[in-house]
Write a protein that holds these residues in place. Structure first.
Motif, PDB file in Angstrom:
ATOM      1  N   MET A   1     -22.157  15.853  -0.432  1.00 20.34           N
ATOM      2  CA  MET A   1     -20.757  16.288  -0.348  1.00 20.34           C
ATOM      3  C   MET A   1     -19.875  15.284  -1.094  1.00 20.34           C
ATOM      4  O   MET A   1     -20.084  14.072  -1.001  1.00 20.34           O
ATOM      5  CB  MET A   1     -20.331  16.393   1.120  1.00 20.34           C
ATOM      6  N   ARG A   2     -18.907  15.786  -1.816  1.00 20.94           N
ATOM      7  CA  ARG A   2     -18.003  14.946  -2.586  1.00 20.94           C
ATOM      8  C   ARG A   2     -16.678  14.803  -1.839  1.00 20.94           C
ATOM      9  O   ARG A   2     -15.980  15.787  -1.605  1.00 20.94           O
ATOM     10  CB  ARG A   2     -17.770  15.551  -3.974  1.00 20.94           C
ATOM     11  N   LEU A   3     -16.337  13.572  -1.477  1.00 17.01           N
ATOM     12  CA  LEU A   3     -15.096  13.262  -0.778  1.00 17.01           C
ATOM     13  C   LEU A   3     -14.187  12.514  -1.735  1.00 17.01           C
ATOM     14  O   LEU A   3     -14.585  11.494  -2.304  1.00 17.01           O
ATOM     15  CB  LEU A   3     -15.363  12.398   0.455  1.00 17.01           C
ATOM     16  N   VAL A   4     -12.973  12.997  -1.923  1.00 11.39           N
ATOM     17  CA  VAL A   4     -12.062  12.398  -2.895  1.00 11.39           C
ATOM     18  C   VAL A   4     -10.833  11.850  -2.181  1.00 11.39           C
ATOM     19  O   VAL A   4     -10.250  12.512  -1.316  1.00 11.39           O
ATOM     20  CB  VAL A   4     -11.632  13.427  -3.957  1.00 11.39           C
ATOM     21  N   LEU A   5     -10.443  10.628  -2.550  1.00 10.89           N
ATOM     22  CA  LEU A   5      -9.272   9.981  -1.981  1.00 10.89           C
ATOM     23  C   LEU A   5      -8.222   9.738  -3.055  1.00 10.89           C
ATOM     24  O   LEU A   5      -8.550   9.539  -4.225  1.00 10.89           O
ATOM     25  CB  LEU A   5      -9.637   8.637  -1.336  1.00 10.89           C
ATOM     26  N   ASP A   6      -6.975   9.730  -2.645  1.00  6.74           N
ATOM     27  CA  ASP A   6      -5.861   9.452  -3.550  1.00  6.74           C
ATOM     28  C   ASP A   6      -5.924   7.990  -4.007  1.00  6.74           C
ATOM     29  O   ASP A   6      -5.868   7.057  -3.204  1.00  6.74           O
ATOM     30  CB  ASP A   6      -4.544   9.722  -2.806  1.00  6.74           C
ATOM     31  N   GLY A   7      -6.020   7.792  -5.331  1.00  5.21           N
ATOM     32  CA  GLY A   7      -6.119   6.449  -5.874  1.00  5.21           C
ATOM     33  C   GLY A   7      -4.806   5.848  -6.326  1.00  5.21           C
ATOM     34  O   GLY A   7      -4.762   4.674  -6.735  1.00  5.21           O
ATOM     35  N   LEU A   8      -3.708   6.577  -6.266  1.00 15.02           N
ATOM     36  CA  LEU A   8      -2.428   6.050  -6.738  1.00 15.02           C
ATOM     37  C   LEU A   8      -1.990   4.773  -6.018  1.00 15.02           C
ATOM     38  O   LEU A   8      -1.384   3.896  -6.641  1.00 15.02           O
ATOM     39  CB  LEU A   8      -1.343   7.124  -6.639  1.00 15.02           C
ATOM     40  N   PRO A   9      -2.269   4.608  -4.720  1.00 14.30           N
ATOM     41  CA  PRO A   9      -1.891   3.343  -4.073  1.00 14.30           C
ATOM     42  C   PRO A   9      -2.606   2.125  -4.658  1.00 14.30           C
ATOM     43  O   PRO A   9      -2.197   0.986  -4.395  1.00 14.30           O
ATOM     44  CB  PRO A   9      -2.303   3.561  -2.613  1.00 14.30           C
ATOM     45  N   LEU A  10      -3.652   2.352  -5.450  1.00 14.76           N
ATOM     46  CA  LEU A  10      -4.402   1.240  -6.039  1.00 14.76           C
ATOM     47  C   LEU A  10      -3.981   0.965  -7.480  1.00 14.76           C
ATOM     48  O   LEU A  10      -4.623   0.175  -8.166  1.00 14.76           O
ATOM     49  CB  LEU A  10      -5.905   1.544  -5.999  1.00 14.76           C
ATOM     50  N   THR A  11      -2.908   1.601  -7.940  1.00 18.41           N
ATOM     51  CA  THR A  11      -2.445   1.393  -9.315  1.00 18.41           C
ATOM     52  C   THR A  11      -1.245   0.464  -9.383  1.00 18.41           C
ATOM     53  O   THR A  11      -0.733   0.192 -10.465  1.00 18.41           O
ATOM     54  CB  THR A  11      -2.080   2.740  -9.966  1.00 18.41           C
ATOM     55  N   GLU A  12      -0.790  -0.008  -8.241  1.00 19.77           N
ATOM     56  CA  GLU A  12       0.362  -0.908  -8.167  1.00 19.77           C
ATOM     57  C   GLU A  12      -0.079  -2.172  -7.433  1.00 19.77           C
ATOM     58  O   GLU A  12      -1.164  -2.208  -6.850  1.00 19.77           O
ATOM     59  CB  GLU A  12       1.518  -0.236  -7.419  1.00 19.77           C
ATOM     60  N   PRO A  13       0.745  -3.232  -7.468  1.00 18.01           N
ATOM     61  CA  PRO A  13       0.403  -4.429  -6.677  1.00 18.01           C
ATOM     62  C   PRO A  13       0.058  -4.031  -5.253  1.00 18.01           C
ATOM     63  O   PRO A  13       0.795  -3.279  -4.604  1.00 18.01           O
ATOM     64  CB  PRO A  13       1.689  -5.257  -6.738  1.00 18.01           C
ATOM     65  N   LEU A  14      -1.076  -4.507  -4.757  1.00 14.14           N
ATOM     66  CA  LEU A  14      -1.607  -4.022  -3.492  1.00 14.14           C
ATOM     67  C   LEU A  14      -0.718  -4.371  -2.303  1.00 14.14           C
ATOM     68  O   LEU A  14      -0.327  -5.522  -2.103  1.00 14.14           O
ATOM     69  CB  LEU A  14      -3.010  -4.584  -3.268  1.00 14.14           C
ATOM     70  N   THR A  15      -0.411  -3.350  -1.529  1.00 15.50           N
ATOM     71  CA  THR A  15       0.296  -3.521  -0.260  1.00 15.50           C
ATOM     72  C   THR A  15      -0.613  -2.973   0.833  1.00 15.50           C
ATOM     73  O   THR A  15      -1.810  -2.763   0.620  1.00 15.50           O
ATOM     74  CB  THR A  15       1.633  -2.771  -0.284  1.00 15.50           C
ATOM     75  N   GLY A  16      -0.047  -2.725   2.001  1.00 13.25           N
ATOM     76  CA  GLY A  16      -0.861  -2.243   3.115  1.00 13.25           C
ATOM     77  C   GLY A  16      -1.562  -0.933   2.834  1.00 13.25           C
ATOM     78  O   GLY A  16      -2.742  -0.767   3.159  1.00 13.25           O
TER      79      GLY A  16
ATOM     80  N   LEU B   1     -10.919   1.994   3.345  1.00  9.68           N
ATOM     81  CA  LEU B   1     -11.383   3.272   3.888  1.00  9.68           C
ATOM     82  C   LEU B   1     -12.456   3.875   2.987  1.00  9.68           C
ATOM     83  O   LEU B   1     -13.501   4.335   3.474  1.00  9.68           O
ATOM     84  CB  LEU B   1     -10.205   4.239   4.028  1.00  9.68           C
ATOM     85  N   ALA B   2     -12.214   3.869   1.684  1.00 11.02           N
ATOM     86  CA  ALA B   2     -13.207   4.407   0.740  1.00 11.02           C
ATOM     87  C   ALA B   2     -14.507   3.622   0.828  1.00 11.02           C
ATOM     88  O   ALA B   2     -15.604   4.203   0.834  1.00 11.02           O
ATOM     89  CB  ALA B   2     -12.647   4.360  -0.680  1.00 11.02           C
ATOM     90  N   TYR B   3     -14.415   2.311   0.904  1.00  8.14           N
ATOM     91  CA  TYR B   3     -15.601   1.448   0.991  1.00  8.14           C
ATOM     92  C   TYR B   3     -16.377   1.743   2.277  1.00  8.14           C
ATOM     93  O   TYR B   3     -17.610   1.878   2.262  1.00  8.14           O
ATOM     94  CB  TYR B   3     -15.173  -0.016   0.958  1.00  8.14           C
ATOM     95  N   ALA B   4     -15.662   1.875   3.390  1.00  9.27           N
ATOM     96  CA  ALA B   4     -16.321   2.147   4.668  1.00  9.27           C
ATOM     97  C   ALA B   4     -16.977   3.518   4.679  1.00  9.27           C
ATOM     98  O   ALA B   4     -18.085   3.689   5.203  1.00  9.27           O
ATOM     99  CB  ALA B   4     -15.310   2.025   5.810  1.00  9.27           C
ATOM    100  N   LEU B   5     -16.303   4.518   4.104  1.00  4.92           N
ATOM    101  CA  LEU B   5     -16.881   5.865   4.040  1.00  4.92           C
ATOM    102  C   LEU B   5     -18.164   5.864   3.217  1.00  4.92           C
ATOM    103  O   LEU B   5     -19.157   6.495   3.588  1.00  4.92           O
ATOM    104  CB  LEU B   5     -15.873   6.840   3.430  1.00  4.92           C
ATOM    105  N   ALA B   6     -18.142   5.143   2.095  1.00  4.45           N
ATOM    106  CA  ALA B   6     -19.312   5.115   1.218  1.00  4.45           C
ATOM    107  C   ALA B   6     -20.496   4.417   1.873  1.00  4.45           C
ATOM    108  O   ALA B   6     -21.643   4.856   1.740  1.00  4.45           O
ATOM    109  CB  ALA B   6     -18.959   4.429  -0.099  1.00  4.45           C
TER     110      ALA B   6
END
Length: 230
Positions: free
Chosen positions: A1-16, A24-29
């Motif tokens: 199964m392919r699970l896709v997450l929104d990556g836009l929060p990772l395109t700016e200086p990292l916040t919460g 979350l992506a790392y834990a799911l994988a």
């Protein structure tokens, strides 16, 4: 199964939210080794994410190529990408979902401050949230919130069934563990801190309610006999 997450929060200086998305992506994988977990964005990821080191083989960081049409990401680009990749589920980790997607749609709502406390946000953020956030919440298959307070706000303010909402606390990263006492002592000396202190970690902006924190600190100091409180 392919699970896709929104990556836009990772395109700016990292916040919460950016940290939340990646962890979350790392834990799911790592917990679902038979599934493919993909974080997708139409913009380049920040260097810290690109250089994050070892990651599971089933975790993909995809910078999607867009054109004049698909650059309209939420309305066109992302729905087309999800259809072509045969994604089974999309998780919007930062209040957003694609307008057209036949698979399961999970939405994380960290708070309703843009609707309930608009004075603590920039005007253009509030204007967008007023029409878009209620639509996203109502179109989601399932909603994740960090606290029972946010769940109550969604059910009462937006009239959403509580059965569609799950409370899942946003846990800290694994690296946030107690330091060895010797290392902690050196840091306290470096920053000239005594034994007792209050630490705030976050961005300095009105919605963080720092004025209330300072009021509480003042009460604590005035009512505490410990003169070393900082």
């Amino acid at each position: 199964m392919r699970l896709v997450l929104d990556g836009l929060p990772l395109t700016e200086p990292l916040t919460g939210v950016g940290r939340y998305t990646y962890e979350l992506a790392y834990a799911l994988a790592t917990s679902s080794v038979d599934d493919l977990v993909e974080v997708v964005s139409p913009l380049p990821f920040t260097e810290p994410i690109k250089c994050a080191g070892m990651k599971p083989d089933n975790l993909l960081l995809t910078e999607a190529r867009v054109n004049r049409l698909t650059k309209h990401w939420w309305a066109v680009g992302l729905p087309l990408y999800l259809a072509r990749s045969e994604a089974a589920l999309f998780h919007g980790t930062n209040f957003d979902l694609p307008f057209f997607f036949r698979g399961a749609r999970v939405l994380t709502v960290h708070d309703l401050s843009t609707l309930l406390y608009p004075q603590t946000h920039r005007p253009h953020v509030v204007s967008r949230a007023r029409w878009r956030l209620p639509l996203m919440i109502k179109s989601a298959t399932y909603i994740i919130v960090p606290t029972s307070a946010v769940k109550r706000e969604i059910t009462s303010y937006l009239k959403v069934s509580s059965e569609r909402i799950a409370i899942i606390p946003e846990a800290p990263r694994k690296c946030f563990t107690p330091m060895p006492s010797k290392e902690a002592f050196r840091l306290l000396q470096r920053f000239q801190l005594k034994k007792n202190y209050v630490l705030f970690v976050g961005t300095i902006e009105p919605r963080k309610n720092l004025s209330r924190l300072l009021d509480a600190f003042e009460l604590l100091v005035s009512g505490d006999k410990d003169e070393d409180l900082q």
